[in-house]
Design a protein around this motif. Structure first.
Motif, short mmCIF file in Angstrom:
data_model
loop_
_atom_site.label_atom_id
_atom_site.label_comp_id
_atom_site.label_asym_id
_atom_site.label_seq_id
_atom_site.Cartn_x
_atom_site.Cartn_y
_atom_site.Cartn_z
N LEU A 113 108.36 -16.13 116.37
CA LEU A 113 108.14 -15.78 114.96
C LEU A 113 106.82 -16.39 114.47
CD1 LEU A 113 108.99 -14.51 112.30
CD2 LEU A 113 110.27 -16.57 111.78
N ILE A 114 106.57 -17.63 114.86
CA ILE A 114 105.33 -18.28 114.44
C ILE A 114 104.12 -17.44 114.90
CG2 ILE A 114 103.84 -20.29 114.88
CD1 ILE A 114 106.39 -22.03 114.70
N GLU A 115 104.19 -17.00 116.16
CA GLU A 115 103.08 -16.18 116.67
C GLU A 115 102.91 -14.91 115.84
OE1 GLU A 115 100.80 -17.13 118.79
OE2 GLU A 115 101.95 -18.99 118.70
N ALA A 116 104.03 -14.25 115.54
CA ALA A 116 103.97 -13.00 114.77
C ALA A 116 103.42 -13.25 113.36
CB ALA A 116 105.36 -12.37 114.70
N LEU A 117 103.81 -14.37 112.76
CA LEU A 117 103.31 -14.67 111.40
C LEU A 117 101.82 -14.98 111.43
CD1 LEU A 117 106.27 -16.89 110.07
CD2 LEU A 117 105.73 -14.54 109.38
N LYS A 118 101.43 -15.74 112.46
CA LYS A 118 100.01 -16.10 112.59
C LYS A 118 99.17 -14.83 112.67
CE LYS A 118 99.96 -20.58 114.97
NZ LYS A 118 99.93 -21.12 116.34
N GLU A 119 99.65 -13.88 113.47
CA GLU A 119 98.89 -12.64 113.64
C GLU A 119 98.67 -11.92 112.32
OE1 GLU A 119 100.39 -9.71 116.45
OE2 GLU A 119 100.25 -11.29 118.00
N LYS A 120 99.63 -12.08 111.41
CA LYS A 120 99.52 -11.39 110.12
C LYS A 120 98.90 -12.29 109.04
CE LYS A 120 103.53 -8.40 110.91
NZ LYS A 120 102.81 -7.14 111.18
N GLY A 121 98.52 -13.48 109.44
CA GLY A 121 97.91 -14.40 108.47
C GLY A 121 98.91 -14.94 107.45
N ILE A 122 100.17 -14.98 107.82
CA ILE A 122 101.21 -15.49 106.90
C ILE A 122 101.53 -16.94 107.29
CG2 ILE A 122 103.61 -15.16 106.10
CD1 ILE A 122 103.20 -12.14 106.94
N GLY A 123 101.67 -17.79 106.28
CA GLY A 123 101.90 -19.21 106.56
C GLY A 123 103.33 -19.50 107.00
N PHE A 124 103.54 -20.71 107.50
CA PHE A 124 104.88 -21.15 107.91
C PHE A 124 104.93 -22.67 107.82
CE2 PHE A 124 102.15 -20.73 111.54
CZ PHE A 124 102.30 -21.93 112.21
N LEU A 125 106.13 -23.21 107.91
CA LEU A 125 106.30 -24.67 107.80
C LEU A 125 106.37 -25.22 109.21
CD1 LEU A 125 106.96 -27.02 105.79
CD2 LEU A 125 109.36 -26.43 106.05
N GLU A 126 105.56 -26.22 109.52
CA GLU A 126 105.58 -26.82 110.86
C GLU A 126 106.90 -27.53 111.10
OE1 GLU A 126 103.35 -26.64 113.24
OE2 GLU A 126 101.59 -25.87 112.18
#
Ligand code: FAD
Ligand code: FO1
Length: 487
Positions: A113-126
């Motif tokens: 999921l992190i990879e997919a979010l990164k690709e779309k430029g969407i942030g996430f919580l480490e």
């Protein structure tokens, strides 16, 4: 990009004392909840109807809590690593936040999921921890390696200060119903977009194919869990040391399902035990509360080792058990599952499991020992059966409990064989528990009920089976096989 943060709930089905949700709120006033019905979990043949029914009940309560707080819980159905980025992108969300989990499946899912979010430029919580009091990186031995034995783990773990429950600022507490002004729902336009991106109404467990027609043994939802915690900590915890071993008595907290699904925060539980400790007036009650805290530490120990040694989920940890000559007799296994082994305490426990989806800890140890040491059946079969039946099934605790009972895990004491008769005599001395769950034995004299000396004629007239194996013979066989494996 909008201010919106989607908070993805998985096994933290609450808003109070939720570290990830509090972090989302710190960053934005526009936080909306999300749960994704995941076919990778729900379509496995081990998701128990009772557990999914409980989970859906918790989601209904969570939805209500969000509504009371002025926000909402969105429901998706599909592979989270595709469905969530799609929704987040459609809503122009700035980030998706969630709490980290120890399970091997969650590691893969969450990293994808992190990879997919990164690709779309969407942030996430480490990597944010929430369901445990200390992270696996925090509790390590002097040589900086993870503990594999409970006692030194406990000493280190208990010596550290524990975090207080976190305040999820925008959320009204369970007792006050007042919504906060700072929260927002999705706008009507965003609602439309969310639907197009896959948001659905919360289905029932039945809609998902999970049929549990009986009343749930444990009430779902945050408020019910909080009530149970308060009730337990106001009295029963003082007698926990003594009462926790007797399956006929309601002497334990029965919070395991709430803790499995994170319906109650672990910091909240801990604080309640600490308050009970400071109110306690005798060494005896302090000892009882400490024992309860040790169980909370067992839960964390098993989560830490699952995180550090994910191979535990695949089978035995100790060498002698990796190729153990398990007999795996199909009929014996079936009799164990159905509670028809002819050993009253074992059968009572298995019937309790089948009937209500929960089993007392003492009995979990008895039936696990019986399956592995008396029936010589691979513990993985028992582990899976528990998965299919328990309301509180948790990969780490279940795997830890089975490996402990089978002597195949990290525990230094290698062989532990329970004698069903002595266990019954010690922990169900009046035969109350056995009579509750094996009604055909109600009329049997207590001494015989406990020691199992019931004649074949009497068994037959009561409709109760003869013992399927001989305990003494089987334990000899087990020990011999074990000795051969060790060389
Ligand atoms: P309490 O005695 O009130 O304990 C409080 C909490 O501490 C529990 O809710 C649980 O979260 C934790 N806890 C207590 N004992 C243990 C333990 N031995 N290991 C890990 N955590 C513990 N527990 C599960 O939550 N899920 C499982 O799938 C599970 N499978 C088990 C399988 C076997 C073979 C064995 C021997 C034990 C298993 N346990 C499991 C541990 C334990 O039996 C249950 O946590 C307990 O019976 C739940 O009842 P309670 O909430 O009243 O416990
Ligand atoms: N978590 C989800 O995110 N979606 C689900 O559909 C889901 C179902 C489910 C069913 C039974 C069960 O015991 C747990 C379930 N969970 C679900 C929670 C699950 O424990 C976590 O998602 C873990 O992180 C998975 O490793």
């Amino acid at each position: 990009m909008s201010d919106l943060i989607l908070f993805w709930h998985r096994r933290d089905l609450r808003i109070s004392d939720n570290t990830g949700l509090a972090a989302a709120r710190e960053k934005s006033a526009y936080v909306v909840g999300l749960f994704c019905l995941d076919p990778n979990i729900l379509e496995r043949d081990d998701a128990a109807p009772v557990r999914v029914t409980y989970m859906i009940g918790c989601l209904q309560a969570l939805k209500q809590r969000y509504a009371e707080a002025g926000s909402q819980l969105l429901i998706l159905k599909g592979n989270p690593t595709e469905a969530i980025p799609r929704l987040a992108e459609a809503l122009n969300a700035q980030a998706v936040f969630w709490n980290w989990d120890v399970e091997p499946y969650s590691q893969i899912r969450d990293r994808n999921l992190i990879e997919a979010l990164k690709e779309k430029g969407i942030g996430f919580l480490e990597k944010n921890w929430d369901q445990i009091l200390h992270s696996p990186d925090e509790i390590r031995s002097g040589s900086n390696s993870p503990y594999t034995v409970y006692t030194p783990f406990w000493k280190n773990w208990i010596s550290r200060p524990k975090m207080k429950p976190v305040e999820t600022r925008f959320i009204a507490s369970p007792s006050t119903k007042s919504p906060s002004a700072s929260l927002q729902n999705l706008t009507p336009e965003e609602e439309k977009i969310a639907k197009q991106a896959g948001v659905i109404e919360l289905p029932t467990a039945k809609d998902l194919g999970f049929i549990w027609d009986k009343e749930l043994f444990l009430a779902p939802g945050e408020a019910a869990a909080q009530e149970r915690l308060e009730e337990f900590c106001s009295k029963a915890i003082d007698e926990y040391q003594e009462q926790r071993n007797f399956p006929a008595i309601d002497g334990t907290s029965r919070l395991s399902a709430a803790l499995k699904f994170g319906v109650i925060g672990i910091r909240t539980v801990w604080q309640a035990t600490e308050e009970a400790m400071s109110n306690s007036r005798s060494d005896e009650t302090q000892k009882a509360i400490r024992t309860y805290q040790q169980e909370i530490a067992w839960r964390e120990f098993y989560q830490h080792v699952m995180y550090q040694f994910p191979e535990l989920a695949e089978g035995a940890y100790r060498e002698p058990f990796k190729n153990f000559p398990w007999q795996n007799n199909e009929k014996h296994f079936q009799a164990w599952c159905e509670g028809k082994t002819g050993y009253p305490i074992v059968d009572a426990a298995m019937r309790q499991l089948n009937e209500i989806g929960w089993m007392h800890n003492r009995c979990r140890m008895i039936v696990a020992s019986f399956l592995t040491k008396d029936l010589i059946v691979n513990p993985q079969l028992g582990e899976k059966y528990f998965m299919q039946k328990l309301i509180d099934w948790d990969l780490s605790a279940n795997n830890g409990g089975w490996q402990w009972s089978a002597s195949s895990g990290m525990d230094p004491k290698p062989l532990r064989i329970f004698n069903p008769a002595s266990q019954a005599q010690k922990f169900d001395a009046e035969g109350e528990y056995i009579r509750q769950w094996v009604p055909e034995l109600r009329s049997v004299d207590t001494a015989f009920l406990l020691n199992g000396n019931i004649t074949p004629i009497e068994r037959s007239s009561l409709g109760y089976p003869n013992p399927i194996v001989d305990h003494n013979q089987q334990q000899r066989f087990f020990k011999e096989a074990y000795q051969r494996q060790k060389v």
